[in-house]
Design a protein around this motif. Sequence first.
Motif, short mmCIF file in Angstrom:
data_model
loop_
_atom_site.label_atom_id
_atom_site.label_comp_id
_atom_site.label_asym_id
_atom_site.label_seq_id
_atom_site.Cartn_x
_atom_site.Cartn_y
_atom_site.Cartn_z
N UNK A 482 0.81 -1.22 0.00
CA UNK A 482 0.00 0.00 0.00
C UNK A 482 0.85 1.27 0.00
N UNK A 483 0.26 2.34 -0.49
CA UNK A 483 0.87 3.67 -0.36
C UNK A 483 0.52 4.23 1.01
N UNK A 484 1.09 5.36 1.35
CA UNK A 484 0.80 5.99 2.64
C UNK A 484 -0.68 6.32 2.78
N UNK A 485 -1.28 6.85 1.73
CA UNK A 485 -2.69 7.25 1.80
C UNK A 485 -3.60 6.04 1.95
N UNK A 486 -3.29 4.94 1.24
CA UNK A 486 -4.09 3.72 1.36
C UNK A 486 -3.96 3.14 2.76
N UNK A 487 -2.72 3.11 3.28
CA UNK A 487 -2.49 2.63 4.64
C UNK A 487 -3.29 3.46 5.65
N UNK A 488 -3.25 4.77 5.48
CA UNK A 488 -3.92 5.67 6.42
C UNK A 488 -5.42 5.44 6.42
N UNK A 489 -6.01 5.26 5.25
CA UNK A 489 -7.45 5.04 5.16
C UNK A 489 -7.83 3.71 5.81
N UNK A 490 -7.03 2.68 5.56
CA UNK A 490 -7.32 1.37 6.15
C UNK A 490 -7.18 1.41 7.67
N UNK A 491 -6.15 2.09 8.16
CA UNK A 491 -5.94 2.22 9.60
C UNK A 491 -7.11 2.96 10.24
N UNK A 492 -7.59 3.98 9.56
CA UNK A 492 -8.74 4.75 10.07
C UNK A 492 -9.96 3.86 10.22
N UNK A 493 -10.20 2.97 9.23
CA UNK A 493 -11.36 2.07 9.31
C UNK A 493 -11.22 1.09 10.47
N UNK A 494 -10.02 0.55 10.66
CA UNK A 494 -9.82 -0.39 11.76
C UNK A 494 -9.94 0.30 13.11
N UNK A 495 -9.41 1.51 13.19
CA UNK A 495 -9.44 2.23 14.46
C UNK A 495 -10.88 2.60 14.84
N UNK A 496 -11.71 2.85 13.83
CA UNK A 496 -13.10 3.22 14.10
C UNK A 496 -13.86 2.07 14.76
N UNK A 497 -13.46 0.82 14.48
CA UNK A 497 -14.14 -0.33 15.06
C UNK A 497 -13.37 -0.90 16.25
N UNK A 498 -12.37 -0.16 16.72
CA UNK A 498 -11.50 -0.67 17.78
C UNK A 498 -12.22 -0.68 19.12
N UNK A 499 -12.20 -1.84 19.76
CA UNK A 499 -12.71 -1.97 21.13
C UNK A 499 -11.58 -2.46 22.00
N UNK A 500 -11.41 -1.87 23.15
CA UNK A 500 -10.32 -2.26 24.04
C UNK A 500 -10.72 -3.39 24.97
N UNK A 501 -11.92 -3.93 24.79
CA UNK A 501 -12.37 -5.03 25.64
C UNK A 501 -11.55 -6.28 25.36
N UNK A 502 -11.29 -7.11 26.38
CA UNK A 502 -10.54 -8.35 26.16
C UNK A 502 -11.20 -9.22 25.09
N UNK A 503 -10.39 -9.71 24.14
CA UNK A 503 -10.91 -10.57 23.10
C UNK A 503 -11.70 -9.86 22.04
#
Length: 704
Positions: A482-503
């Motif tokens: 990926x390019x930087x912009x593609x990486x950034x967009x993908x990271x943003x999507x994963x971070x949006x669904x990030x839960x700090x709960x165990x498992x």
Amino acid sequence: QPPAAGRCGPAHRRRTVPSILGALAEKRQLSEEVVSLLQAQFSDLPRELHSWRQMADYSPEMRQFACLLHLYHIKAYDYLRKILPLPHPYSLTNWLSNNEAAAGFSSDIFLRLQEKAERGDQAYRYCAVLVQDMSLQKQREWNPQTKQLTGFVDLGAGILDADEAPLASEAIILMAVGISSPWTAPLGYFFVSSTSGHFLAQLLRQAINKLNNVGIVVLAVTSGASACGAETARALGIRMDPKRIQCTFQHPPGSAHSIAYFFDVCHALLLIRNALQCFQKVEWLGDTVWWQQVVELAALREQRVLEPCSPESGRAGSKGSYHLKVNPATLLFSEGVAESLEHFQKLGLASFQNCSGTVKFVRLLSSLCNVFYGRGPYGKEPLLAGNYTKISTLFDEAKSFFVNLTDSGGRYIIKSKRKLGFLSFLLNAESLKWLFSNYTCPEDTPSHHLHTHAFSLDPLEQFLRALQQACGSSCSPTCAVPTCSVFQAAYHRLLASCSLAPGSPHSAGNASPWDRSLSRRRDLTLGSIRAQYHPAPARTLAPECPYRAGLLLPSSALSNALTDLSLYTRSLTCTAGWVAEQLALDLQCEACLASLFEADESRLRYRSVLYIKKLGGVSLPSPSVHHITSISERVLSRYGKVRGANKNTKLWHLALEQKVLQELLGESPLFPTLTNHLFEGDLSIDNHYTVLVKEITQCYLNIR
């Protein structure tokens, strides 16, 4: 001596920032690459020393300058602090943080971690920090939203987008992992053009400081067992001399708080495999470890064996026919391989005589892996007090083994260029013993449960795999990086669904720690070794293969195509066996692969060697595989005659799969040999049991 910050004498006022940087480069205290980047990016900064104002008035460019200089060369930064009013290094943490999913530390993640720490949640009191890199495609792009050029180095304080600035080629990702509870938190990422151990050491110290500020204590750091990982360890103060290992470093430097350092176990195993491959044989106090014996085991061709049947079969005196084959999913350094070598030695195969040294070596590494992955006789929490004596004895044995290993010329391997894998295990052993002594043994310490799999890179690797999949949907088909912009967009999507709960599913899905390690250890299976020495031809098996073999007719259901009941049964059995063989090509779990076939259950406990029955050249499936395919055929016969249905759609296939699962509900238990194995992982619905049922059903329906 340089004057204190902010008090520049007349002589120093005549000096300029560029001249100081040049002088540092001449003295080799700062690389020319960093000096060039600083001068190219910050040409507009005040040149005169007296023009630098107090820290509170720093412009964004001044903040970028300070952060970049600190991360790339701490000694140069400390020197300039004596001349310029630069802030304390740990004050830079806020300048390296951002909201949303921009490069740098994620402010949102740290805020959520702080909330949990302030609520007194003990699960979030201690953590380990993991660091790993991911390759990027060098490409300059225009971002219409931010109206900026992207693709450059970005450490969180702003993009370094000068014409002469290098493009980013890597992303450094940091993650915090719970030690007493399986939670994970992606802390942030940084775009860099090159990585050094000193740079990663400074980045790790910034992450540790930021976690400390929100109330979380870092007990351990894990990096890859690589040249950069070793340089990072040394930069932090870790000593890897086998005679005097220093497994901890102080943070802040000079303080009383120590942090253990680990190398990733999977990386270390790969290095040890490479060492054995290069040396071919290694010796230890009279025993010899032969790499060729492992190669012979992996490459062993399927053999037909005859022997008397057991009295329980009701056919005493007759002979049973089996096909002996090696399970390709068996891990190289596992008890299964040790048992297989011993088994073939007893059978009298010439290639496996005198294999006691190889067996001992494999068994030792298998025991070490059980400790670091929380499996086998030590259970999921090997650092419990009852296990410490056994583990300490094992570590002493490993140290004696590794420091005395020699090559065919008598040279010690621990002093050779192939030493890092062995040193990694010795360092990890010392770190684990230190953690036990300081955080599980004393009665006044609150943490009595330390999960050792938290000290591997598996959780971070799983997150990176999800990140790469998210990047793949945006990447061009011709370039998987990926390019930087593609990486950034993908990271943003994963971070949006990030839960700090165990498992939580954002980083590791519902996969158990062992499943995450298995997915990373494909290069450490007998199948991978076989592929190295005997590459298999490209697969030519098409979905119509069973038809060509005369097993099925492509245009009608079995019940209509076959009038002879015995022929029907034989055809269904052979097709189920073909399904099992297809799934076995990709399964990475030794136990699950063995469960696909009808085999002699009394043979080997670890299923690394399979004794399989055959019918018409096709392996006989296990009763469970046969049962699932029978139900699938019944469902297909019943619902496949519906007119007007488009049978080529995914929805149609999903409907059939749902019907099959409904039919299976309430039936007899499937895969009885896997009862204990299924509970070794996390207790979730998406475990090996449901994966096997789903894949067998899908494979059979695709064939039909």
